[in-house]
Design an enzyme around this catalytic site. Structure first.
Site, PDB file in Angstrom:
ATOM      1  N   GLU A  98      42.169  34.958  48.335  1.00  0.00           N
ATOM      2  CA  GLU A  98      42.561  35.377  47.879  1.00  0.00           C
ATOM      3  C   GLU A  98      42.069  37.085  47.408  1.00  0.00           C
ATOM      4  O   GLU A  98      42.613  38.140  46.975  1.00  0.00           O
ATOM      5  CB  GLU A  98      44.015  35.060  46.725  1.00  0.00           C
ATOM      6  CG  GLU A  98      42.776  34.350  45.827  1.00  0.00           C
ATOM      7  CD  GLU A  98      43.994  33.408  44.969  1.00  0.00           C
ATOM      8  OE1 GLU A  98      45.405  33.854  44.705  1.00  0.00           O
ATOM      9  OE2 GLU A  98      44.043  32.795  44.143  1.00  0.00           O
ATOM     10  N   ARG A 119      45.702  22.264  43.556  1.00  0.00           N
ATOM     11  CA  ARG A 119      44.730  24.093  43.778  1.00  0.00           C
ATOM     12  C   ARG A 119      43.990  23.718  41.597  1.00  0.00           C
ATOM     13  O   ARG A 119      45.123  23.342  40.968  1.00  0.00           O
ATOM     14  CB  ARG A 119      45.415  25.321  43.713  1.00  0.00           C
ATOM     15  CG  ARG A 119      44.495  25.947  42.828  1.00  0.00           C
ATOM     16  CD  ARG A 119      45.242  27.631  43.402  1.00  0.00           C
ATOM     17  NE  ARG A 119      46.072  28.014  41.951  1.00  0.00           N
ATOM     18  CZ  ARG A 119      47.567  28.866  42.438  1.00  0.00           C
ATOM     19  NH1 ARG A 119      47.307  29.927  42.986  1.00  0.00           N
ATOM     20  NH2 ARG A 119      48.517  29.117  41.228  1.00  0.00           N
ATOM     21  N   HIS A 173      65.812  30.346  32.247  1.00  0.00           N
ATOM     22  CA  HIS A 173      65.839  28.867  33.156  1.00  0.00           C
ATOM     23  C   HIS A 173      67.197  28.474  33.733  1.00  0.00           C
ATOM     24  O   HIS A 173      67.600  27.364  34.621  1.00  0.00           O
ATOM     25  CB  HIS A 173      66.390  27.879  32.175  1.00  0.00           C
ATOM     26  CG  HIS A 173      64.744  27.842  30.738  1.00  0.00           C
ATOM     27  ND1 HIS A 173      63.579  27.719  32.172  1.00  0.00           N
ATOM     28  CD2 HIS A 173      64.396  27.999  30.121  1.00  0.00           C
ATOM     29  CE1 HIS A 173      62.485  27.155  30.747  1.00  0.00           C
ATOM     30  NE2 HIS A 173      63.095  27.459  29.546  1.00  0.00           N
ATOM     31  N   ASP A 199      47.987  36.869  46.132  1.00  0.00           N
ATOM     32  CA  ASP A 199      46.747  37.695  45.277  1.00  0.00           C
ATOM     33  C   ASP A 199      45.860  38.819  46.560  1.00  0.00           C
ATOM     34  O   ASP A 199      45.530  39.590  46.198  1.00  0.00           O
ATOM     35  CB  ASP A 199      46.039  37.028  44.524  1.00  0.00           C
ATOM     36  CG  ASP A 199      46.767  36.519  43.155  1.00  0.00           C
ATOM     37  OD1 ASP A 199      46.859  36.963  42.196  1.00  0.00           O
ATOM     38  OD2 ASP A 199      46.499  35.367  42.681  1.00  0.00           O
ATOM     39  N   ARG A 209      50.130  23.958  42.141  1.00  0.00           N
ATOM     40  CA  ARG A 209      49.670  25.092  40.965  1.00  0.00           C
ATOM     41  C   ARG A 209      50.080  24.219  39.850  1.00  0.00           C
ATOM     42  O   ARG A 209      50.813  24.253  39.333  1.00  0.00           O
ATOM     43  CB  ARG A 209      50.800  26.482  40.933  1.00  0.00           C
ATOM     44  CG  ARG A 209      50.944  26.578  42.061  1.00  0.00           C
ATOM     45  CD  ARG A 209      52.194  28.241  41.405  1.00  0.00           C
ATOM     46  NE  ARG A 209      51.341  28.808  42.217  1.00  0.00           N
ATOM     47  CZ  ARG A 209      52.459  29.224  43.626  1.00  0.00           C
ATOM     48  NH1 ARG A 209      53.409  28.735  43.947  1.00  0.00           N
ATOM     49  NH2 ARG A 209      52.349  30.559  44.397  1.00  0.00           N
ATOM     50  N   CYS A 211      49.430  29.918  51.740  1.00  0.00           N
ATOM     51  CA  CYS A 211      50.622  29.002  50.492  1.00  0.00           C
ATOM     52  C   CYS A 211      51.271  30.480  50.319  1.00  0.00           C
ATOM     53  O   CYS A 211      51.773  30.032  49.088  1.00  0.00           O
ATOM     54  CB  CYS A 211      49.981  28.119  50.209  1.00  0.00           C
ATOM     55  SG  CYS A 211      48.308  28.896  49.602  1.00  0.00           S
TER      56      CYS A 211
HETATM   57  C1  PEP Z   1      49.054  33.730  46.370  1.00  0.00           C
HETATM   58  O1  PEP Z   1      48.263  34.523  45.463  1.00  0.00           O
HETATM   59  O2  PEP Z   1      49.185  34.039  46.868  1.00  0.00           O
HETATM   60  C2  PEP Z   1      48.850  32.422  45.274  1.00  0.00           C
HETATM   61  C3  PEP Z   1      49.717  31.270  46.325  1.00  0.00           C
HETATM   62  O3  PEP Z   1      48.525  32.009  44.217  1.00  0.00           O
HETATM   63  P1  PEP Z   1      49.383  31.968  43.053  1.00  0.00           P
HETATM   64  O4  PEP Z   1      50.466  32.750  43.457  1.00  0.00           O
HETATM   65  O5  PEP Z   1      50.297  31.223  42.134  1.00  0.00           O
HETATM   66  O6  PEP Z   1      48.694  32.935  41.898  1.00  0.00           O
HETATM   67 MG    MG Z   2      47.026  33.118  43.816  1.00  0.00          MG
END
Ligand code: PEP
Ligand code: MG
Length: 601
Positions: free
Chosen positions: A436, A337, A194, A460, A301, A507
């Site tokens: 992903e 998302r 934090h 991912d 997210r 993203c």
């Molecule tokens: C990703 O996997 O690139 C993504 C944007 O989602 P997260 O990082 O939340 O898994």
């Molecule tokens: Mg992801």
């Protein structure tokens, strides 16, 4: 003359500050002795504990009430602490230890806190693991009240200092008068703690995890804190001080320039506009995105509303959270998302059985399709908020057509149920697929027909393509966004996007590094979404690149066979741009060690 000493810790928040140390100490609570209680006094001891909890509750309530708007995020953390004070695992358990073991309240509390903390620390989920620190903060506050020690009062600081502490609790940081604090230095804490989150959002340099800072540093000692590289210099020599003053001025001038220039739109030298957006987890982060020149939210997210609780949030609760974002963003675009839980992030309400390989398990859309009643609550909240904002929906972890079609069917059903209930909603919102899973790349040409846009979750996508756990430091060296396998996957999917006249967005973290920008533009990416702090740098890079040249550049590297090869080519072509004001010290870390890459090529 004391010797100049360099202390190396973890970079918590970038920036440089120079000043005198102010030690935050909690004397009297570290050494807890055990003594036994006479059976007839057990109830008295239990009451003593209850009173301490009561006083801790009142203290926290007062802090929350007086919290300034700069610390909205704190308020949320402190509300959680408030609940934890009376949580069964802490409150009831301590009372039961006092009763069963007939020990003093301090000892019982210490025992329960360390056992509960140990339980959290063993959890696989990094978010829950971090919550061990919250247990410690809550226990600490009760302990202060039990032993009659005064909590540190940071409100009284009236000169500009660098705070040095074993660890700063969210309650403490929330009392800080921003104008008096130059920086933070702590013994404990990592980049996800934090203190670090808060220091970054307040843009105060911070170095954490130094282990022995409070032992080495004394009140009034002169310190240099370089938060960008995680370095603290104690008793700096005159020469070091002079060098760091210059470095600090350069850093601040550059950061100010970057923020100013971030208000301009990101248009390439040949006139092609690119949308640069921010990624957020909590509604409170929206302001930082706007401050850094973000044009919208490219990735919201939503799983954080599901964590740390025994049940699922209601439609109304979710609607309000999404509305908070719309209220600030107005008609700017927001991509929500849908729930991406399990895998890295788990929620207690979904973890009915442990999975051996959570990243390959019932994660994200797979979880939602298995529990449509949970999914529909979120879909309804998203459709309702889309009526008042410029909202798009994004389905994560889609690996095949069936999943996508079922998700779309559930979205239609959610719309029908809202219609039936007579609630206002937007029936036709843009639908995106988060690419992903490598199978989605293979099937990109057919999947794209069913959606309005692809968003590439490169975090991912790279994890699954190379079969490397994204959280495992031992295989981190294989995590290379510039690997030809990644570029080819993106190219294949983007060709399908372009042929179908749809949009392509990145993203994942890959979007936030200026080094990747020419390649991404050359592949035809329309929009980039990233952590707020990287927006100014990325915009600046886009403003210096020609789209036409970047297309030719992509063609020219398609036959490269290694990540090093591509990296060297990026530097050969764009090195001057990158080095000239974009990748200098302190803002985005050091440039890639090119020498090594050249050697490996
Ligand atoms: C990703 O996997 O690139 C993504 C944007 O989602 P997260 O990082 O939340 O898994
Ligand atoms: Mg992801």
């Amino acid at each position: 003359m004391k010797k100049e000493t360099h202390l190396k810790g973890i970079s918590g928040s970038p920036g440089i500050c120079i000043g005198r140390a102010y030690l935050v100490d909690h004397e009297g609570v570290d050494v807890v002795e055990r003594y036994f209680i006479d059976p007839k006094d057990v109830q008295k001891e239990k009451n003593r504990f209850k009173h301490a909890v009561q006083r801790a509750t009142e203290e926290l309530k007062t802090i929350i009430k007086n919290i300034s708007k700069d610390y909205l995020r704190h308020a949320q953390i402190l509300e959680t602490h408030l609940h934890m004070l009376k949580d069964k695992m802490l409150y009831e358990k301590t009372l039961s230890v006092i009763e069963k073991e007939r020990v003093n309240a301090e000892w019982a509390l210490k025992k329960v806190v360390s056992e509960t903390q140990a339980g959290f620390k063993e959890m696989e989920d990094p978010y829950l693991r971090e919550r061990a620190a919250d247990i410690a903060h809550v226990g600490h506050r009760i302990m202060l009240n039990l032993v009659g020690a005064y909590p540190v009062n940071l409100e009284n600081i009236d000169k500009r200092v660098i705070l040095v502490a074993r660890e700063l609790t969210p309650a403490e940081t929330s009392q800080i008068q921003l104008e008096w604090i130059k920086g933070f230095v702590t013994d404990y804490g990592g980049a996800a703690s934090h203190t670090s989150i808060i220091a970054r959002s307040l843009q105060i340099p911070a170095v954490l995890g130094l282990e022995n800072a409070t032992a080495m540093i004394q009140n009034e000692d002169i310190l240099i804190v370089d938060g960008s590289v995680g370095l603290v210099i104690l008793h700096p020599k005159q020469g070091t001080l002079k060098a760091y003053k210059q470095k600090k001025d350069r850093y601040e001038a550059r950061a100010a320039r970057l923020i100013r220039s971030s208000k301009a739109s990101a248009v390439t030298t040949d006139g092609h506009p690119v949308s640069v957006m921010g990624n957020i987890e909590l509604p409170e982060e929206v302001v930082a995105v706007l401050d850094h020149g973000g044009e919208g939210i490219g990735l919201y997210r939503t799983e954080f509303q599901y964590l740390n609780r025994p049940d699922f949030p209601s439609e109304e609760e979710l609607f309000e959270k999404y509305k908070d974002v719309v209220d600030v963003m107005g008609d700017r675009p927001i991509t929500i998302r849908t729930l991406d839980i399990n895998g890295e992030k788990a929620i207690s309400s979904s973890r009915s059985e442990m999975e051996k390989n959570p990243a390959l398990g019932l994660r994200a859309i797979r979880f939602c399709l298995q529990y449509p009643e949970v999914f529909k609550v979120q879909l309804r909240a998203i459709l309702r908020v889309a009526k008042i904002g410029n909202v798009k929906i994004l389905f994560p972890m889609i690996s095949c057509m069936d999943e996508l079609l079922t998700a779309k069917k559930l979205l239609r059903e959610a719309a029908q149920s809202l219609e039936k209930d007579g609630l206002p909603y937007a029936g036709n919102i843009p639908i995106g697929l988060l690419v992903e899973v490598p199978a989605a790349v293979t099937m990109a040409d057919v999947l794209i027909r069913e959606v309005d846009f692809f968003s590439f979750g490169t975090n991912d996508l790279i994890q699954y393509a190379f079969a490397i756990d994204r959280g495992n430091a031992r295989v981190a060296h294989l995590y290379r966004p510039l690997h030809p396998a990644v570029i080819r996957m993106l190219k294949k999917a983007m060709d399908a996007v372009i042929q179908n006249g749809k949009k392509g967005i990145i993203c994942g973290e890959m979007a936030g590094d200026p080094l990747h920008i020419p390649l991404l533009l050359g592949l035809g990416i329309d929009e980039l979404s990233m952590n707020a702090q990287y927006i100014p740098l990325v915009k600046r890079m886009i403003q210096r690149v020609s789209l036409q040249e970047s297309r030719a550049f992509v063609q020219s590297i398609l036959n490269e066979t290694t990540a090093e090869g591509i990296r060297v080519r990026v530097f050969e072509t764009y090195g001057d741009l990158l080095k000239n004001g974009i990748m200098t010290e302190g803002v985005h870390g050091d440039p890639v060690p090119l020498k090594q890459a050249k050697e490996k090529r």
